[in-house]
Design an enzyme around this catalytic site. Structure first.
Site, PDB file in Angstrom:
ATOM      1  N   CYS A  76       0.828  -1.388  -0.149  1.00  0.00           N
ATOM      2  CA  CYS A  76       0.122   0.029   0.073  1.00  0.00           C
ATOM      3  C   CYS A  76       0.704   1.287   0.434  1.00  0.00           C
ATOM      4  O   CYS A  76       1.667   1.455   0.989  1.00  0.00           O
ATOM      5  CB  CYS A  76      -0.528  -0.220   1.204  1.00  0.00           C
ATOM      6  SG  CYS A  76      -2.016   1.999   1.146  1.00  0.00           S
ATOM      7  N   CYS A 189      -0.844   3.459  -6.770  1.00  0.00           N
ATOM      8  CA  CYS A 189      -1.572   2.716  -5.590  1.00  0.00           C
ATOM      9  C   CYS A 189      -2.111   1.067  -5.816  1.00  0.00           C
ATOM     10  O   CYS A 189      -2.189   1.661  -7.765  1.00  0.00           O
ATOM     11  CB  CYS A 189      -3.086   3.482  -5.499  1.00  0.00           C
ATOM     12  SG  CYS A 189      -4.461   2.649  -4.317  1.00  0.00           S
TER      13      CYS A 189
END
Length: 261
Positions: A76, A189
């Site tokens: 992440c 992302c």
């Protein structure tokens, strides 16, 4: 030789499964435990302090479930930016490997490209990302866009296999004020690779260009492999296992669909 421990892979939700798939591709013999914190997603709109608290809780749950692990991959970008140094201090016995948008890869591979990065608001506004852009300013030009709705689309089930007019419209809106053709799109992302073809197609159409996609999952898997080799922990068997966990158990079935897609 491996110590027969699992590699933990952690994301704010489902996006890190894109990293898990790349890890499995490059390191097929390892055993993996994936934890998605979908109940608290998205992280990209939260404060750094709140993200650190959530990460602490996830790491403790992983340790309670598994005991000893080889390492934790923070799959992440937002959590890496906000919490990796905090986690290293809080859990000094655990080796953490994070992920950052692959702007360096794009800048070094292409000849002074125009690089469009899509990421969460937290990532594009964070010091880590801004410092990296500054360091690479002599090699490339950059356009950075916070695209938090991409996370929501993926978490709700939108993928390249489940086309979405609403998602395409959102991509178009992000390109409205871009006047230059772009050479590269950095997926900043881990959720975004699941809609990468929609992103590529809409940007290409809107800006009349043919951009190349860059996904940092490839670099993360390489870093994990290198660390395992250096520490004598690389698993030599042909095929390892994968276990899925989520703070929202209703997401488990969809997690497997994403992993197997």
């Amino acid at each position: 030789m491996s110590e027969n421990k699992k590699i933990a892979v952690f994301d704010s939700g489902l996006g890190g499964i894109s990293v898990l798939r790349e890890l499995k591709k490059q390191l097929p013999g390892e055993d993996y435990l994936y934890y998605g914190d979908s109940a608290n997603a998205p992280y990209g709109v939260r404060t750094a302090e709140n993200i650190q608290e959530l990460c602490d809780e996830v790491i403790r749950k992983i340790c309670e479930k598994e005991g000893d692990i080889k390492c934790v991959v923070i799959a992440c970008n937002t959590a890496t930016s906000a919490a990796i140094e905090h986690l290293r201090k809080t859990f000094p016995d655990i080796h953490f490997i994070g992920i950052e948008p692959a702007i360096g890869w794009a800048a070094n591979e292409m000849d002074h490209p125009m690089i469009l990065t899509f990421a969460t608001d937290f990532t594009v506004n964070g010091k880590m990302f801004r410092d990296n852009v500054k360091k690479l300013s002599d090699k490339a030009r950059f356009i950075s866009k916070g695209a938090p709705e991409f996370v929501k689309f993926v978490e709700s089930g939108v993928t390249d296999a489940v086309d979405s007019a609403e998602c395409r419209k959102y991509i178009d809106s992000l390109c409205e004020d871009i006047n230059d053709k772009v050479d590269a799109i950095v997926l900043g992302c881990t959720h975004f690779p699941f809609i990468k073809e929609m992103i590529r197609e809409e940007v290409a159409k809107k800006l009349d260009c043919e951009p190349k996609l860059y996904d940092a999952a490839v670099l993360v898997a390489q870093n994990v492999k290198k660390w395992l080799q250096e520490n004598g922990l690389l698993e030599e068997k042909d095929r390892g296992s994968v276990e899925m966990m989520n703070s929202d158990p209703s997401k488990i079935d969809f997690m497997w669909k994403l992993y197997e897609s």
